[in-house]
Design a protein around this motif. Structure first.
Motif, PDB file in Angstrom:
ATOM      1  N   ILE A   1       0.831  -1.197   0.000  1.00  0.00           N
ATOM      2  CA  ILE A   1       0.000   0.000   0.000  1.00  0.00           C
ATOM      3  C   ILE A   1       0.873   1.257   0.000  1.00  0.00           C
ATOM      4  N   ASN A   2       1.879   1.288   0.865  1.00  0.00           N
ATOM      5  CA  ASN A   2       2.778   2.442   0.894  1.00  0.00           C
ATOM      6  C   ASN A   2       3.499   2.620  -0.440  1.00  0.00           C
ATOM      7  N   LYS A   3       3.867   1.516  -1.050  1.00  0.00           N
ATOM      8  CA  LYS A   3       4.558   1.596  -2.338  1.00  0.00           C
ATOM      9  C   LYS A   3       3.651   2.193  -3.402  1.00  0.00           C
ATOM     10  N   ALA A   4       2.363   1.833  -3.375  1.00  0.00           N
ATOM     11  CA  ALA A   4       1.415   2.388  -4.348  1.00  0.00           C
ATOM     12  C   ALA A   4       1.281   3.895  -4.170  1.00  0.00           C
ATOM     13  N   VAL A   5       1.200   4.352  -2.922  1.00  0.00           N
ATOM     14  CA  VAL A   5       1.111   5.791  -2.651  1.00  0.00           C
ATOM     15  C   VAL A   5       2.385   6.491  -3.108  1.00  0.00           C
ATOM     16  N   GLU A   6       3.520   5.913  -2.788  1.00  0.00           N
ATOM     17  CA  GLU A   6       4.805   6.515  -3.165  1.00  0.00           C
ATOM     18  C   GLU A   6       4.915   6.664  -4.680  1.00  0.00           C
ATOM     19  N   THR A   7       4.503   5.644  -5.412  1.00  0.00           N
ATOM     20  CA  THR A   7       4.572   5.687  -6.876  1.00  0.00           C
ATOM     21  C   THR A   7       3.718   6.822  -7.423  1.00  0.00           C
ATOM     22  N   ALA A   8       2.521   7.009  -6.851  1.00  0.00           N
ATOM     23  CA  ALA A   8       1.651   8.096  -7.304  1.00  0.00           C
ATOM     24  C   ALA A   8       2.266   9.454  -7.006  1.00  0.00           C
ATOM     25  N   VAL A   9       2.777   9.625  -5.808  1.00  0.00           N
ATOM     26  CA  VAL A   9       3.336  10.921  -5.404  1.00  0.00           C
ATOM     27  C   VAL A   9       4.502  11.314  -6.303  1.00  0.00           C
ATOM     28  N   LYS A  10       5.298  10.356  -6.713  1.00  0.00           N
ATOM     29  CA  LYS A  10       6.445  10.655  -7.571  1.00  0.00           C
ATOM     30  C   LYS A  10       6.021  11.260  -8.910  1.00  0.00           C
ATOM     31  N   GLU A  11       4.808  10.965  -9.356  1.00  0.00           N
ATOM     32  CA  GLU A  11       4.335  11.495 -10.639  1.00  0.00           C
ATOM     33  C   GLU A  11       4.107  13.006 -10.577  1.00  0.00           C
ATOM     34  N   HIS A  12       3.544  13.470  -9.466  1.00  0.00           N
ATOM     35  CA  HIS A  12       3.251  14.899  -9.309  1.00  0.00           C
ATOM     36  C   HIS A  12       3.552  15.297  -7.854  1.00  0.00           C
ATOM     37  N   PRO A  13       4.820  15.382  -7.484  1.00  0.00           N
ATOM     38  CA  PRO A  13       5.165  15.613  -6.076  1.00  0.00           C
ATOM     39  C   PRO A  13       4.602  16.905  -5.507  1.00  0.00           C
ATOM     40  N   GLU A  14       4.369  17.910  -6.351  1.00  0.00           N
ATOM     41  CA  GLU A  14       3.826  19.178  -5.843  1.00  0.00           C
ATOM     42  C   GLU A  14       2.364  19.058  -5.437  1.00  0.00           C
ATOM     43  N   GLN A  15       1.736  17.909  -5.690  1.00  0.00           N
ATOM     44  CA  GLN A  15       0.329  17.741  -5.360  1.00  0.00           C
ATOM     45  C   GLN A  15       0.096  16.859  -4.141  1.00  0.00           C
ATOM     46  N   TRP A  16       1.167  16.513  -3.427  1.00  0.00           N
ATOM     47  CA  TRP A  16       1.013  15.733  -2.190  1.00  0.00           C
ATOM     48  C   TRP A  16       1.191  16.637  -0.984  1.00  0.00           C
ATOM     49  N   LEU A  17       0.660  16.233   0.153  1.00  0.00           N
ATOM     50  CA  LEU A  17       0.611  17.066   1.351  1.00  0.00           C
ATOM     51  C   LEU A  17       1.931  16.999   2.129  1.00  0.00           C
ATOM     52  N   TRP A  18       2.957  17.664   1.621  1.00  0.00           N
ATOM     53  CA  TRP A  18       4.270  17.633   2.259  1.00  0.00           C
ATOM     54  C   TRP A  18       4.298  18.396   3.587  1.00  0.00           C
ATOM     55  N   LEU A  19       3.310  19.202   3.869  1.00  0.00           N
ATOM     56  CA  LEU A  19       3.333  19.961   5.124  1.00  0.00           C
ATOM     57  C   LEU A  19       2.954  19.111   6.332  1.00  0.00           C
ATOM     58  N   HIS A  20       2.577  17.843   6.083  1.00  0.00           N
ATOM     59  CA  HIS A  20       2.326  16.903   7.183  1.00  0.00           C
ATOM     60  C   HIS A  20       3.629  16.184   7.524  1.00  0.00           C
ATOM     61  N   ASN A  21       3.931  16.060   8.808  1.00  0.00           N
ATOM     62  CA  ASN A  21       5.176  15.405   9.226  1.00  0.00           C
ATOM     63  C   ASN A  21       4.996  13.886   9.196  1.00  0.00           C
TER      64      ASN A  21
END
Length: 317
Positions: free
Chosen positions: A278-298
């Motif tokens: 599951i984490n790998k699936a999320v990571e793969t998606a985020v890599k496509e458009h990193p500016e669209q993931w919630l990086w402000l969460h720790n």
């Protein structure tokens, strides 16, 4: 202002919640009053203002990006990506608030779907769909789009700290057609959704202090094990599905092939193995458009005991 707040018996936290609620209502009225494109530009501007005025969240986003991309990107690109993320969040908010009064048929031209055959096939199996998504793209439109396509959808969400704000947000979500379960007591309701052969949306991409440690972007991250446990218990199809914003302002929901998982006599091992996927699936998606993931969460706030006890804490391969 402090004295008036004190006279009314409001705590500092209460005052902050009231201010946040008042600001949200003001932005909501603005979102509905302006033409769509103008409203989105205002949202992007509000996001940029948040980036520049909130040192706390700006540093969290920049530091998270540096941990993941520090060996690939220079500092200017990291800061630009953080700014783009804040602007994106501002647009997300405007789009969501507009659906408190906008005709839901707008979704039909705003959002397209790829890979819907995987959802149809999954429901034909009769055990429901566990839709794995993330705080990525405009995730609120993700749920609404599933409903518009005819899939009964429920989602698990964290309650807002302010009850009236929570009611307001959930009211828009319910108007968009999907049910919201509070994270605090969602287990029984969630399993019921899957057993009725419906869709349960989960966003397991945030730090979970009670979770298990599995890799995410090369570091161990405390991750909720509940989704994997529910899938194994019910036989649900685990379907990664993510939404992202296109340069022209439209959105695409991409549904991917199901994550295959094993059910053995070792439940703990099975849950961990599925959570890794599951984490790998999320990571793969985020890599496509990193500016669209919630990086402000720790995301990596909770650390494994061996790190706290002075372990090496080497990156996970």
């Amino acid at each position: 202002m402090d004295s008036s707040i004190h006279k009314k018996g409001l705590s500092r936290k209460g005052a902050e919640l009231w201010l946040g609620r008042t600001a949200l209502m003001g932005v909501s009225r603005l979102a509905l009053a302006l033409p769509e494109k103008t409203a989105l530009r205002v949202g992007a501007g509000l996001g940029a203002l948040w980036y520049r005025s909130s040192r706390r969240y700006r540093l969290v986003a920049v530091n998270n990006l540096r941990q993941v991309y520090g060996n690939e990107w220079d500092h200017a690109r990291i800061e630009q990506t953080a700014l783009d993320m804040f602007r994106h969040l501002g647009m997300n908010l405007i789009e969501f608030l507009r659906f408190s009064g906008t005709d839901l048929r707008r979704l039909d031209t705003l959002v397209s779907v790829e890979g819907e055959e995987y959802a149809r096939e999954a429901l034909s199996r009769g055990h429901g769909i566990l839709a794995i998504t993330a705080h990525y793209g405009n995730f609120e439109l993700f749920g609404a789009t599933f409903v518009r396509k005819g899939y009964p959808l429920s989602v698990i969400a964290r309650d807002a700290d302010d009850a009236p704000t929570n009611d307001f947000i959930n009211g828009i979500r319910e108007r968009m057609g999907y049910r919201v379960f509070s994270r605090r007591n969602a287990a029984r309701q969630s399993i019921g959704v899957l057993r009725r052969n419906e869709v349960l949306g989960v966003l397991p991409d945030q730090n979970d202090t009670q979770g298990i440690f599995v890799p995410f972007f090369g570091r161990l991250a405390a991750t909720a094990s509940g989704p994997a446990y529910m899938a194994i218990r019910t036989g649900a199809t685990v379907l990664p599905a993510f939404i992202h914003r296109e340069p022209d302002g439209s959105h695409i929901v991409k549904i991917f092939p199901p994550i295959e998982y094993v059910v053995s006599d070792d439940l703990q091992a099975d849950v961990k193995a599925l959570t890794v996927q599951i984490n790998k699936a999320v990571e793969t998606a985020v890599k496509e458009h990193p500016e669209q993931w919630l990086w402000l969460h720790n995301r990596w706030k909770t650390r494994p005991p061996e790190e706290l006890e002075g372990g090496c804490g080497d990156p996970v391969q």
